[in-house]
Design a protein around this motif. Structure first.
Motif, PDB file in Angstrom:
ATOM      1  N   GLY A 212      -3.703   5.693   7.688  1.00 55.86           N
ATOM      2  CA  GLY A 212      -2.562   6.597   7.705  1.00 55.86           C
ATOM      3  C   GLY A 212      -1.238   5.873   7.735  1.00 55.86           C
ATOM      4  O   GLY A 212      -0.320   6.266   8.457  1.00 55.86           O
ATOM      5  N   LEU A 213      -1.121   4.825   6.947  1.00 56.66           N
ATOM      6  CA  LEU A 213       0.082   4.000   6.992  1.00 56.66           C
ATOM      7  C   LEU A 213       1.315   4.775   6.564  1.00 56.66           C
ATOM      8  O   LEU A 213       1.259   5.643   5.670  1.00 56.66           O
ATOM      9  N   LYS A 214       2.428   4.450   7.220  1.00 56.03           N
ATOM     10  CA  LYS A 214       3.710   5.086   6.960  1.00 56.03           C
ATOM     11  C   LYS A 214       4.717   4.020   6.550  1.00 56.03           C
ATOM     12  O   LYS A 214       4.559   2.845   6.913  1.00 56.03           O
ATOM     13  N   PRO A 215       5.770   4.413   5.834  1.00 53.64           N
ATOM     14  CA  PRO A 215       6.790   3.418   5.457  1.00 53.64           C
ATOM     15  C   PRO A 215       7.358   2.669   6.664  1.00 53.64           C
ATOM     16  O   PRO A 215       7.670   1.482   6.558  1.00 53.64           O
ATOM     17  N   GLU A 216       7.448   3.330   7.797  1.00 56.38           N
ATOM     18  CA  GLU A 216       7.984   2.668   8.989  1.00 56.38           C
ATOM     19  C   GLU A 216       7.023   1.637   9.584  1.00 56.38           C
ATOM     20  O   GLU A 216       7.389   0.926  10.522  1.00 56.38           O
ATOM     21  N   ASP A 217       5.823   1.533   9.053  1.00 56.68           N
ATOM     22  CA  ASP A 217       4.906   0.473   9.471  1.00 56.68           C
ATOM     23  C   ASP A 217       5.163  -0.833   8.714  1.00 56.68           C
ATOM     24  O   ASP A 217       4.544  -1.864   9.028  1.00 56.68           O
ATOM     25  N   THR A 218       6.061  -0.798   7.748  1.00 56.56           N
ATOM     26  CA  THR A 218       6.401  -2.001   6.987  1.00 56.56           C
ATOM     27  C   THR A 218       6.960  -3.078   7.912  1.00 56.56           C
ATOM     28  O   THR A 218       7.915  -2.836   8.647  1.00 56.56           O
TER      29      THR A 218
ATOM     30  N   VAL B 106       0.855  -1.185   0.000  1.00 54.44           N
ATOM     31  CA  VAL B 106       0.000   0.000   0.000  1.00 54.44           C
ATOM     32  C   VAL B 106       0.893   1.238   0.000  1.00 54.44           C
ATOM     33  O   VAL B 106       2.015   1.198   0.511  1.00 54.44           O
ATOM     34  N   GLN B 107       0.386   2.308  -0.556  1.00 59.14           N
ATOM     35  CA  GLN B 107       1.132   3.562  -0.549  1.00 59.14           C
ATOM     36  C   GLN B 107       0.993   4.262   0.799  1.00 59.14           C
ATOM     37  O   GLN B 107       0.000   4.059   1.520  1.00 59.14           O
ATOM     38  N   ALA B 108       1.970   5.068   1.113  1.00 62.42           N
ATOM     39  CA  ALA B 108       1.907   5.846   2.344  1.00 62.42           C
ATOM     40  C   ALA B 108       0.611   6.654   2.383  1.00 62.42           C
ATOM     41  O   ALA B 108       0.192   7.226   1.368  1.00 62.42           O
ATOM     42  N   GLY B 109      -0.003   6.661   3.556  1.00 68.04           N
ATOM     43  CA  GLY B 109      -1.276   7.334   3.721  1.00 68.04           C
ATOM     44  C   GLY B 109      -2.481   6.431   3.505  1.00 68.04           C
ATOM     45  O   GLY B 109      -3.613   6.815   3.827  1.00 68.04           O
ATOM     46  N   GLY B 110      -2.241   5.260   2.972  1.00 70.70           N
ATOM     47  CA  GLY B 110      -3.314   4.326   2.696  1.00 70.70           C
ATOM     48  C   GLY B 110      -3.750   3.525   3.909  1.00 70.70           C
ATOM     49  O   GLY B 110      -3.271   3.750   5.032  1.00 70.70           O
ATOM     50  N   SER B 111      -4.659   2.590   3.655  1.00 77.63           N
ATOM     51  CA  SER B 111      -5.240   1.780   4.734  1.00 77.63           C
ATOM     52  C   SER B 111      -5.220   0.301   4.368  1.00 77.63           C
ATOM     53  O   SER B 111      -5.266  -0.067   3.190  1.00 77.63           O
ATOM     54  N   LEU B 112      -5.160  -0.504   5.407  1.00 78.68           N
ATOM     55  CA  LEU B 112      -5.329  -1.947   5.273  1.00 78.68           C
ATOM     56  C   LEU B 112      -6.077  -2.449   6.504  1.00 78.68           C
ATOM     57  O   LEU B 112      -5.971  -1.845   7.584  1.00 78.68           O
ATOM     58  N   ARG B 113      -6.789  -3.554   6.329  1.00 79.85           N
ATOM     59  CA  ARG B 113      -7.434  -4.208   7.461  1.00 79.85           C
ATOM     60  C   ARG B 113      -6.934  -5.640   7.545  1.00 79.85           C
ATOM     61  O   ARG B 113      -7.143  -6.428   6.624  1.00 79.85           O
ATOM     62  N   LEU B 114      -6.258  -5.944   8.644  1.00 80.32           N
ATOM     63  CA  LEU B 114      -5.787  -7.295   8.874  1.00 80.32           C
ATOM     64  C   LEU B 114      -6.833  -8.083   9.654  1.00 80.32           C
ATOM     65  O   LEU B 114      -7.526  -7.526  10.497  1.00 80.32           O
ATOM     66  N   SER B 115      -6.900  -9.370   9.360  1.00 81.22           N
ATOM     67  CA  SER B 115      -7.790 -10.273  10.085  1.00 81.22           C
ATOM     68  C   SER B 115      -6.972 -11.436  10.627  1.00 81.22           C
ATOM     69  O   SER B 115      -5.966 -11.826  10.036  1.00 81.22           O
ATOM     70  N   CYS B 116      -7.433 -11.984  11.731  1.00 81.94           N
ATOM     71  CA  CYS B 116      -6.819 -13.178  12.313  1.00 81.94           C
ATOM     72  C   CYS B 116      -7.941 -14.129  12.699  1.00 81.94           C
ATOM     73  O   CYS B 116      -8.708 -13.829  13.622  1.00 81.94           O
ATOM     74  N   ALA B 117      -8.022 -15.240  11.985  1.00 82.16           N
ATOM     75  CA  ALA B 117      -9.030 -16.257  12.276  1.00 82.16           C
ATOM     76  C   ALA B 117      -8.455 -17.254  13.263  1.00 82.16           C
ATOM     77  O   ALA B 117      -7.394 -17.838  13.016  1.00 82.16           O
ATOM     78  N   ALA B 118      -9.158 -17.432  14.375  1.00 87.24           N
ATOM     79  CA  ALA B 118      -8.674 -18.292  15.453  1.00 87.24           C
ATOM     80  C   ALA B 118      -9.503 -19.566  15.548  1.00 87.24           C
ATOM     81  O   ALA B 118     -10.714 -19.557  15.286  1.00 87.24           O
ATOM     82  N   SER B 119      -8.848 -20.636  15.938  1.00 89.27           N
ATOM     83  CA  SER B 119      -9.543 -21.901  16.165  1.00 89.27           C
ATOM     84  C   SER B 119      -8.761 -22.741  17.166  1.00 89.27           C
ATOM     85  O   SER B 119      -7.589 -22.485  17.428  1.00 89.27           O
ATOM     86  N   GLY B 120      -9.448 -23.742  17.725  1.00 88.03           N
ATOM     87  CA  GLY B 120      -8.780 -24.667  18.633  1.00 88.03           C
ATOM     88  C   GLY B 120      -8.814 -24.267  20.095  1.00 88.03           C
ATOM     89  O   GLY B 120      -8.212 -24.938  20.934  1.00 88.03           O
ATOM     90  N   PHE B 121      -9.495 -23.167  20.404  1.00 83.47           N
ATOM     91  CA  PHE B 121      -9.626 -22.745  21.789  1.00 83.47           C
ATOM     92  C   PHE B 121     -10.877 -21.877  21.921  1.00 83.47           C
ATOM     93  O   PHE B 121     -11.472 -21.467  20.917  1.00 83.47           O
ATOM     94  N   THR B 122     -11.262 -21.607  23.162  1.00 85.96           N
ATOM     95  CA  THR B 122     -12.439 -20.785  23.402  1.00 85.96           C
ATOM     96  C   THR B 122     -12.039 -19.321  23.267  1.00 85.96           C
ATOM     97  O   THR B 122     -11.533 -18.704  24.211  1.00 85.96           O
ATOM     98  N   PHE B 123     -12.265 -18.797  22.080  1.00 84.61           N
ATOM     99  CA  PHE B 123     -11.749 -17.478  21.689  1.00 84.61           C
ATOM    100  C   PHE B 123     -12.174 -16.386  22.663  1.00 84.61           C
ATOM    101  O   PHE B 123     -11.375 -15.520  23.021  1.00 84.61           O
ATOM    102  N   SER B 124     -13.409 -16.414  23.105  1.00 93.82           N
ATOM    103  CA  SER B 124     -13.947 -15.316  23.908  1.00 93.82           C
ATOM    104  C   SER B 124     -13.370 -15.254  25.316  1.00 93.82           C
ATOM    105  O   SER B 124     -13.714 -14.346  26.079  1.00 93.82           O
TER     106      SER B 124
END
Length: 126
Positions: free
Chosen positions: A85-91, A12-30
């Motif tokens: 508001g991603l920055k190059p240092e977030d790489t 992504v270019q600087a200033g852009g956005s991303l949404r990460l997801s993490c799917a969990a299994s094998g335990f009681t997530f809550s």
């Protein structure tokens, strides 16, 4: 067994956005605090954000405060990291992590985490 699978990384270019997801299994997530960490090339793994089991408390690294938001959906066993508001240092490779113990409070060090995903790469170009 515990599985944590991250997705949503990319370029992504600087200033852009991303949404990460993490799917969990094998335990009681809550029942577990969940966290996001990141590791840039040649650097140690560092804390990014954490959220308590019901989402009532969150904590952020100073470097991402005001730009990143952690959230979770216990019905879907998924934790998210919205990054604006991603920055190059977030790489970095971003990792999802499960706290070592259930019913813990908000915790934010890698030593507090017991299981890790394999990570997803985020690259921010300038």
């Amino acid at each position: 067994q515990v599985q944590l699978v991250e997705s949503g990384g990319g370029l992504v270019q600087a200033g852009g956005s991303l949404r990460l997801s993490c799917a969990a299994s094998g335990f009681t997530f809550s029942t577990y605090t969940m966290g996001w960490f990141r590791q840039a090339p040649g650097k140690e793994r560092e804390f990014v954000a954490a959220i308590t089991r019901l989402g009532g408390s969150t904590v952020y690294a100073d470097s991402v405060k005001g730009r990143f938001t952690i959230s979770r959906d216990n019905a879907e066993n998924t934790v998210y990291l919205q990054m604006n508001g991603l920055k190059p240092e977030d790489t970095a490779v971003y990792y999802c992590a499960q706290d070592r113990a259930p019913y813990s409070g908000i915790r934010s060090t890698k030593f507090d985490m017991g299981n890790w995903g394999k990570g997803t790469l985020v690259t921010v170009s300038s």
